[in-house]
Scaffold this motif. Structure first.
Motif, PDB file in Angstrom:
ATOM      1  N   GLU A  96       0.853  -1.188   0.000  1.00 22.55           N
ATOM      2  CA  GLU A  96       0.000   0.000   0.000  1.00 22.55           C
ATOM      3  C   GLU A  96       0.884   1.231   0.000  1.00 22.55           C
ATOM      4  OE1 GLU A  96      -3.494   2.108   2.733  1.00 22.55           O
ATOM      5  OE2 GLU A  96      -2.591   0.202   3.336  1.00 22.55           O
ATOM      6  N   THR A  97       0.562   2.186  -0.862  1.00 24.52           N
ATOM      7  CA  THR A  97       1.358   3.407  -0.955  1.00 24.52           C
ATOM      8  C   THR A  97       0.943   4.361   0.151  1.00 24.52           C
ATOM      9  OG1 THR A  97       1.513   3.125  -3.353  1.00 24.52           O
ATOM     10  CG2 THR A  97       2.094   5.275  -2.462  1.00 24.52           C
ATOM     11  N   ARG A  98       1.784   4.459   1.164  1.00 27.08           N
ATOM     12  CA  ARG A  98       1.535   5.346   2.296  1.00 27.08           C
ATOM     13  C   ARG A  98       2.790   6.174   2.517  1.00 27.08           C
ATOM     14  NH1 ARG A  98       0.679   1.743   7.129  1.00 27.08           N
ATOM     15  NH2 ARG A  98      -0.640   3.353   8.015  1.00 27.08           N
ATOM     16  N   PHE A  99       2.620   7.424   2.891  1.00 29.63           N
ATOM     17  CA  PHE A  99       3.755   8.328   2.983  1.00 29.63           C
ATOM     18  C   PHE A  99       3.929   8.879   4.395  1.00 29.63           C
ATOM     19  CE2 PHE A  99       2.220   8.709  -1.425  1.00 29.63           C
ATOM     20  CZ  PHE A  99       3.383   8.411  -2.111  1.00 29.63           C
ATOM     21  N   ILE A 100       5.140   9.305   4.674  1.00 26.37           N
ATOM     22  CA  ILE A 100       5.428  10.174   5.813  1.00 26.37           C
ATOM     23  C   ILE A 100       6.378  11.251   5.303  1.00 26.37           C
ATOM     24  CG2 ILE A 100       7.288   8.656   6.656  1.00 26.37           C
ATOM     25  CD1 ILE A 100       6.580   9.696   9.505  1.00 26.37           C
ATOM     26  N   LEU A 101       6.098  12.488   5.657  1.00 26.39           N
ATOM     27  CA  LEU A 101       6.854  13.616   5.121  1.00 26.39           C
ATOM     28  C   LEU A 101       7.596  14.336   6.226  1.00 26.39           C
ATOM     29  CD1 LEU A 101       4.817  12.933   2.858  1.00 26.39           C
ATOM     30  CD2 LEU A 101       4.673  15.380   2.372  1.00 26.39           C
ATOM     31  N   ASP A 102       8.767  14.857   5.870  1.00 31.47           N
ATOM     32  CA  ASP A 102       9.529  15.581   6.886  1.00 31.47           C
ATOM     33  C   ASP A 102       8.900  16.947   7.149  1.00 31.47           C
ATOM     34  OD1 ASP A 102      10.537  17.578   5.191  1.00 31.47           O
ATOM     35  OD2 ASP A 102      12.501  16.656   4.960  1.00 31.47           O
ATOM     36  N   ALA A 131      12.160   8.413  10.889  1.00 31.83           N
ATOM     37  CA  ALA A 131      12.723   7.139  10.446  1.00 31.83           C
ATOM     38  C   ALA A 131      12.027   5.967  11.117  1.00 31.83           C
ATOM     39  CB  ALA A 131      14.222   7.112  10.729  1.00 31.83           C
ATOM     40  N   GLN A 132      11.738   6.105  12.411  1.00 35.26           N
ATOM     41  CA  GLN A 132      11.094   5.026  13.157  1.00 35.26           C
ATOM     42  C   GLN A 132       9.669   4.780  12.662  1.00 35.26           C
ATOM     43  OE1 GLN A 132      10.688   5.739  17.360  1.00 35.26           O
ATOM     44  NE2 GLN A 132      10.370   3.593  17.832  1.00 35.26           N
ATOM     45  N   ILE A 133       8.906   5.858  12.471  1.00 37.57           N
ATOM     46  CA  ILE A 133       7.528   5.717  12.001  1.00 37.57           C
ATOM     47  C   ILE A 133       7.502   5.128  10.592  1.00 37.57           C
ATOM     48  CG2 ILE A 133       5.430   6.975  11.369  1.00 37.57           C
ATOM     49  CD1 ILE A 133       6.137   8.953  13.634  1.00 37.57           C
ATOM     50  N   ALA A 134       8.416   5.599   9.742  1.00 38.32           N
ATOM     51  CA  ALA A 134       8.478   5.082   8.373  1.00 38.32           C
ATOM     52  C   ALA A 134       8.673   3.577   8.376  1.00 38.32           C
ATOM     53  CB  ALA A 134       9.603   5.772   7.605  1.00 38.32           C
ATOM     54  N   ARG A 135       9.524   3.086   9.252  1.00 30.37           N
ATOM     55  CA  ARG A 135       9.803   1.650   9.302  1.00 30.37           C
ATOM     56  C   ARG A 135       8.650   0.872   9.945  1.00 30.37           C
ATOM     57  NH1 ARG A 135      14.484  -1.344   8.918  1.00 30.37           N
ATOM     58  NH2 ARG A 135      14.412  -3.403   9.885  1.00 30.37           N
ATOM     59  N   GLN A 136       8.165   1.360  11.070  1.00 29.32           N
ATOM     60  CA  GLN A 136       7.125   0.639  11.799  1.00 29.32           C
ATOM     61  C   GLN A 136       5.806   0.591  11.032  1.00 29.32           C
ATOM     62  OE1 GLN A 136       6.958   2.603  15.609  1.00 29.32           O
ATOM     63  NE2 GLN A 136       8.570   1.330  16.491  1.00 29.32           N
ATOM     64  N   ARG A 139       5.877   3.081   5.718  1.00 25.13           N
ATOM     65  CA  ARG A 139       5.585   4.274   4.933  1.00 25.13           C
ATOM     66  C   ARG A 139       6.804   4.688   4.110  1.00 25.13           C
ATOM     67  NH1 ARG A 139       0.984   7.141   6.415  1.00 25.13           N
ATOM     68  NH2 ARG A 139      -0.063   6.318   8.271  1.00 25.13           N
ATOM     69  N   ILE A 140       6.553   5.337   2.990  1.00 26.19           N
ATOM     70  CA  ILE A 140       7.613   5.887   2.157  1.00 26.19           C
ATOM     71  C   ILE A 140       7.952   7.271   2.698  1.00 26.19           C
ATOM     72  CG2 ILE A 140       8.252   6.633  -0.161  1.00 26.19           C
ATOM     73  CD1 ILE A 140       6.082   4.649  -1.186  1.00 26.19           C
ATOM     74  N   LEU A 141       9.203   7.470   3.040  1.00 29.37           N
ATOM     75  CA  LEU A 141       9.644   8.746   3.594  1.00 29.37           C
ATOM     76  C   LEU A 141      10.027   9.695   2.465  1.00 29.37           C
ATOM     77  CD1 LEU A 141      10.480  10.589   5.920  1.00 29.37           C
ATOM     78  CD2 LEU A 141      12.672   9.378   6.003  1.00 29.37           C
ATOM     79  N   LEU A 142       9.348  10.843   2.407  1.00 31.17           N
ATOM     80  CA  LEU A 142       9.654  11.872   1.422  1.00 31.17           C
ATOM     81  C   LEU A 142      10.376  13.023   2.104  1.00 31.17           C
ATOM     82  CD1 LEU A 142       6.255  12.041  -0.524  1.00 31.17           C
ATOM     83  CD2 LEU A 142       8.245  10.594  -0.989  1.00 31.17           C
TER      84      LEU A 142
END
Length: 251
Positions: A96-102, A131-136, A139-142
């Protein structure tokens, strides 16, 4: 005695290199036998941008220990053809394409939510939290912070080349081929929660009487309870959506 290896980076990976190293083979000097991931990131390329590494014609993973006189070819994430028989160095695409943004990408986060993509964003996240949320949460980190993408916890990430939010949105749509996955007006642009239709009789104490008499369709966010209706701002957003999505691809 110092060792030497010849490197060649392909396609958009050259964006991370100084001009004198782009689109050409160059020699890099190193001590001992470091892991190839360490050397590549020292040259400026985040591991999340890489899909394939060939050493002397053979595919290797990030743990390969660099040897004197090695010849290395490094390729970005492949979109046009299948490299399944070779060894990919990055994990397989997320289901699933889910993101987290800085913290610097708030406007882009709102745009992605407008198009229906699950987008985590807070303007006070520390790099370690991102970084932790992206891994857990897979999510794709942008980000436009190369150092953030070099963190070992980050398995899926992308460095934005564009600097303006609307251009960044177009870049993300092209990079992850999001056109058919978009579902506009499904998420709250403020908090990322899902929105759902609601009877206006349930919100008559929260919306001006003139608005209630003029509009008949209302929606509320299940998380922050923000109320939406198809006013003039809605028409502006629809016009913007039409500049991104081909008409036939919209739900």
């Amino acid at each position: 005695m110092m060792n030497q290896a010849d490197f060649r980076f392909y396609a958009e990976l050259n964006d991370f290199l100084p001009p004198w190293q782009r689109m050409r083979e160059f020699t890099h000097t190193f001590a001992n036998n470091p892991a190839i991931k360490e050397v590549i990131e020292a040259l400026g390329i985040p591991h999340t941008e890489i899909d394939l590494i060939l050493v002397n014609g053979q595919s290797v993973n990030f743990s390969y220990l660099l040897q004197n006189r090695d010849r290395i070819s490094v390729y970005p994430v492949f979109e046009a053809f299948d490299i399944t028989p070779l060894l990919r160095v990055r994990p397989q695409p997320l289901r699933e394409t889910r993101f987290i943004l800085d913290v610097h990408l708030g406007k882009l986060a709102a745009y992605l939510r407008l198009f229906g993509f699950d987008t985590e964003y807070h303007n006070d996240y520390e790099d370690a939290q991102l970084a932790q949320i992206a891994r857990q949460e897979k999510r794709i980190l942008l980000t436009r912070d190369i150092g953030l993408l070099k963190r070992n916890q980050v398995t899926h990430g992308y460095f934005l080349r564009e600097t303006y939010p609307k251009q960044q949105l177009r870049e993300i749509f092209r990079r992850f081929d999001l056109f058919r996955a978009a579902k506009p007006f499904q998420r709250c642009m403020i908090c990322n929660g899902l929105i759902y239709p609601i009877d206006k009789n349930e919100i008559n104490h929260q919306v001006p009487a003139a608005t209630l008499s003029y509009y008949h369709s209302f929606y509320r966010c299940q998380s922050c309870h923000q109320i939406y209706w198809p006013g003039s701002h809605y028409q502006q957003m629809q016009t913007f959506i039409n500049t991104i999505l081909p008409q036939q691809d919209q739900p």
